[in-house]
Design an enzyme around this catalytic site. Sequence first.
Site, PDB file in Angstrom:
ATOM      1  N   THR A   1      68.043  39.029   7.107  1.00 41.65           N
ATOM      2  CA  THR A   1      68.714  37.815   6.634  1.00 41.65           C
ATOM      3  C   THR A   1      70.264  38.560   6.436  1.00 41.65           C
ATOM      4  O   THR A   1      71.099  37.060   5.788  1.00 41.65           O
ATOM      5  CB  THR A   1      68.217  38.142   5.286  1.00 41.65           C
ATOM      6  OG1 THR A   1      68.301  39.735   4.303  1.00 41.65           O
ATOM      7  CG2 THR A   1      66.598  37.824   5.145  1.00 41.65           C
ATOM      8  N   LYS A   2      70.897  38.837   7.103  1.00 40.66           N
ATOM      9  CA  LYS A   2      72.043  40.353   6.888  1.00 40.66           C
ATOM     10  C   LYS A   2      73.240  38.816   7.720  1.00 40.66           C
ATOM     11  O   LYS A   2      73.295  37.679   8.978  1.00 40.66           O
ATOM     12  CB  LYS A   2      72.245  40.889   7.072  1.00 40.66           C
ATOM     13  CG  LYS A   2      72.280  41.986   6.059  1.00 40.66           C
ATOM     14  CD  LYS A   2      71.975  41.674   4.695  1.00 40.66           C
ATOM     15  CE  LYS A   2      70.879  42.466   4.101  1.00 40.66           C
ATOM     16  NZ  LYS A   2      71.217  43.309   2.661  1.00 40.66           N
ATOM     17  N   ASN A   3      74.705  38.598   7.145  1.00 42.78           N
ATOM     18  CA  ASN A   3      75.317  37.967   8.013  1.00 42.78           C
ATOM     19  C   ASN A   3      75.594  38.614   9.305  1.00 42.78           C
ATOM     20  O   ASN A   3      76.000  37.819  10.478  1.00 42.78           O
ATOM     21  CB  ASN A   3      76.755  37.938   7.315  1.00 42.78           C
ATOM     22  CG  ASN A   3      77.241  37.564   6.369  1.00 42.78           C
ATOM     23  OD1 ASN A   3      75.907  36.820   5.715  1.00 42.78           O
ATOM     24  ND2 ASN A   3      78.156  37.544   5.750  1.00 42.78           N
TER      25      ASN A   3
END
Length: 275
Positions: free
Chosen positions: A76-78
Site C-alpha cells: 500500500t505504500k508510495n
Amino acid sequence: MTLDFDDVRRKITSRTKAIIPVHFAGRAVDMDKLNEIASEYGIHIINDAAHAIETEFKGKKIGTFNDLTSYSFYVTKNLTTSEGGMIVTNNEAIANRLKIYALHGMSKDAWKRFSDDGYKHYQIVFPGFKYNMTDIQASLGIHQLRKVDRFHERRQEVWDEYNRRLKDLPLILPTAADPASRHGLHLYIILVDDTKTKITRDQLITELHKRKIGTGVHYLGLNWHPFYQQEFGYKIGDFPNSDFISERTLSIPFSAKLTDEDVNDVVEALEDILK
Ligand SMILES: *Cc1c(COP(=O)(O)O)cnc(C)c1O
C-alpha cells in the site's frame, strides 16, 4: 496528527531510550523541535518514515536527520516491493549490526562462504531474524524508484482537487504541510464529525461502499485493540487526541493511479451522501 512536543516532554522518564516519531500521512514532524528534545535528554530518534519517502523538512529528506530511519515497501505504500522495507543510517557500526540482525545473526561474511578459497563455516554471532529482502523484490523496487517523483506530482494534483472540491462539505480536511517542509502525500484523510455530518464515520464508510468507493481507516489507536487493553489496561479515552482521530478518521481513495474521473466519482459520492 504528528507529535505534541509538550506531551513528549511530559512523558519522558529516566527509562526512556528512544522516541519513534511517525511522519504521519507524509507530513513531517518538526525535526528542529524533536532533535532539541533528543539532545537535551540524550534520547535516540528512530524515524518511522513508512509514509514519508518523499517527505522533507527544511529541504532535507527525513532519513538524513538521525542515526536510524525505517521505510516500508509494503504493497500500500508510495513505493512498493510487495513486502519489504529499508533502514537507512550513516553510522557504520549500526549498519553492520543491522545486516547481521537481518540474516539470522550470521557473521557478516557468511554470504562469502562458498568462495574460491574453499568452504568456510558461518558463525552465529547473536540471535537474529530472517528479514532479508529478496533480489526479486528489489528488482521491483528499483523500477519504482524512478517513478517516485512522477507519482508524487500526480498525487499532488489529486490532493489539490480534493481540497478544492471538498472544502464546502462538513468535513475536516487534511492539515497542510508546514511551509518549511515537503509533504509526502501518502494518505488523504478526512475527519468525520457526526454532529456536523449527521452520520457517523462507519455509516459513511458503508454508504461510500454502496457507491463502489473503497476507503481505509488509518488508524484505530492501540488502546482500541483488545491485546493492549488486556495486557496494559489501556481503554478508550486514555489518549484524547488520538481517540478523537480514531473515532473520526477516514482515508478516501488516493493514489497516482486515480484518473480525473475516479476523483470526480469520489467527490460526487461524498456530495451525494453529505448534502
Ligand atoms: C506500513 C507501516 C509500517 C509497517 O511496515 P511493514 O513494511 O508492513 O512492516 C510501520 N509504520 C507505519 C506508519 C506504516 O504505515
